[in-house]
Design an enzyme around this catalytic site. Structure first.
Site, short mmCIF file in Angstrom:
data_model
loop_
_atom_site.label_atom_id
_atom_site.label_comp_id
_atom_site.label_asym_id
_atom_site.label_seq_id
_atom_site.Cartn_x
_atom_site.Cartn_y
_atom_site.Cartn_z
N SER A 258 0.79 -1.23 0.00
CA SER A 258 0.00 0.00 0.00
C SER A 258 0.82 1.28 0.00
CB SER A 258 -0.93 0.01 1.22
OG SER A 258 -0.20 -0.04 2.43
N HIS B 282 -5.82 -3.87 -1.64
CA HIS B 282 -5.58 -2.81 -2.62
C HIS B 282 -5.61 -3.33 -4.06
CE1 HIS B 282 -4.69 0.64 -0.02
NE2 HIS B 282 -4.23 -0.28 0.83
N LYS C 279 -12.46 -0.30 0.63
CA LYS C 279 -11.70 0.40 -0.40
C LYS C 279 -12.50 0.37 -1.71
CE LYS C 279 -7.25 -0.51 1.87
NZ LYS C 279 -7.64 0.24 3.04
#
Length: 393
Positions: free
Chosen positions: A182, A210, A241
């Site tokens: 990340s 991610h 996310k």
């Protein structure tokens, strides 16, 4: 007693401020989007994990509103007592199907998911082999386990093989890596990791927070990108996310692994169930992902444009093609000042410094979104150029 403790706390806080490492929290007065309102005014948002722009998507919001009426606000219980609704089981089935795994278990966050895996599955006779740049939740989760702990340098396959050889006496070995790291936007070499795991009879775990939603041909993450969906034993991830941006996490894995987590994983057994409104909205997000090819294409185009133009402007952007685009600054105080100057120019970003990243590697971590327009991206680049000149004085 507290007077002396307070003085120590204040001294520590002063040290953090003096080192330029203090992390202020900016208050947003609008929904999460490509543009948000802060006390300074309306600004372009280039620091959220809202990769596909779904955090305020009308279908997701409508689904959440409907879920409040049907399922209520919260469960007021853990899963095994009276905290399991049909909507939770449906989301688990949908995630399992989407990720190509046999079963899925929901957690209140991916931090809890990672915190609940290692202690449950591994004992003193086992070994866990972790990439040195893995997320803090993996590091903390491993600390809770009594397993032998080994590390290998970031994406260093030769060192990973050495660690596998060193731990051949273990009953079970688990190789764990972020799918995407990340702070750097680097992608783990999963195909090669799986090859090594097969050679040395080890399991593979990937935190794909991610990546899921926008990486890979169908947005199924780094295992799909590398063609190893059937070779990864455990996938952890977040609903906070690309998958709507709210909260919640999951472990998608082999059926027996998930079954044991339901019986023994402490963050699952002793934390309230995921709010039903989030479960329902997340199912809608999975529906949207089936036709999200255009969103993924826009995200990749925005990423390429930003990286190309920033590099042409002379900025040090870590290489790659992930929408995490770290602009390297080096000095922590300078990174913080750069973020302030950018905010004054209408671009909301954050300076990352120690202990979030290694000392001397402070950066502005820019995060692109499908919600950004081409004009937004170019305006951000222009703001970086202008802020750099102002910083140089």
């Amino acid at each position: 007693m507290y007077a002396s403790v307070r003085d120590d706390l204040r001294a520590t806080l002063d040290e953090i401020r003096d080192a330029g490492l203090f992390k202020p929290e900016r208050v947003i007065s609008t929904p999460q989007n490509a543009s948000v309102s802060v006390p300074a005014g309306d600004v372009l948002n280039f620091c959220a994990n809202n990769y596909l722009g779904l955090a305020d998507h009308p279908d997701v919001v409508a689904s959440a509103k409907d879920a409040l009426d049907r399922w209520g606000y919260g469960m007021a219980s853990v899963r095994f007592i009276c905290g399991t609704q049909e909507i939770h089981k449906e989301l688990e089935r949908r995630l399992s199907s989407f990720l190509g795994q046999e079963d899925t278990i929901l957690y209140s966050s991916c931090f809890d998911a990672n915190g609940g895996v290692f202690e449950t599955l591994l004992g003193p006779e086992d070994a866990v082999i972790s990439d040195a740049l893995n997320h803090a939740s993996i590091i903390d989760g491993i600390r809770l386990s009594k397993a032998r702990r080994l590390r290998y340098a970031n994406r260093d396959l030769a060192e990973l093989e050495t660690r596998l050889k060193e731990s051949q006496d273990a009953r079970c070995r688990l190789v764990v890596t972020d799918g995407v790291f990340s702070m750097d936007g680097y992608v783990a070499p999963l195909a090669e990791i799986c090859d090594l795991a097969d050679r040395y009879d080890a399991l593979v775990m990937v935190d794909d927070s991610h990546a899921v939603g926008f990486i890979g041909p169908g947005g199924r993450g780094t295992p799909e990108l590398h063609g190893v969906m059937d070779r990864v034993d455990i996938i952890t991830g977040t609903l906070g996310k690309a998958l709507g941006g709210a909260s919640g996490g999951y472990v998608a894995a082999r059926a027996e692994i998930v079954a044991l987590l339901r019986q023994r994983s402490r963050p699952y057994l002793f934390s309230n169930s995921l709010a039903p409104v989030i479960a329902a909205a997340s199912i809608t997000v999975l529906d949207l992902l089936e036709g999200a090819g255009e969103l993924r294409e826009r995200l990749h185009a925005n990423t390429a444009l930003f990286r190309t133009e920033m590099t042409a402007a002379g900025f040090d952007v870590l290489p790659g093609d992930h929408p995490i685009a770290p602009v390297m600054i080096g000095d922590a105080a300078e990174a913080g000042r750069m973020a302030e100057l950018l905010l004054e120019r209408g671009v909301y970003v954050i300076g990352f410094s120690y202990p979030v990243v290694p000392m001397g590697q402070a950066r502005i971590r820019v995060q692109l979104s499908a919600a950004h327009s081409t004009q937004d991206v170019r305006r951000a680049v222009a703001a970086f150029v202008d802020a750099r000149e102002a910083l140089r004085g």
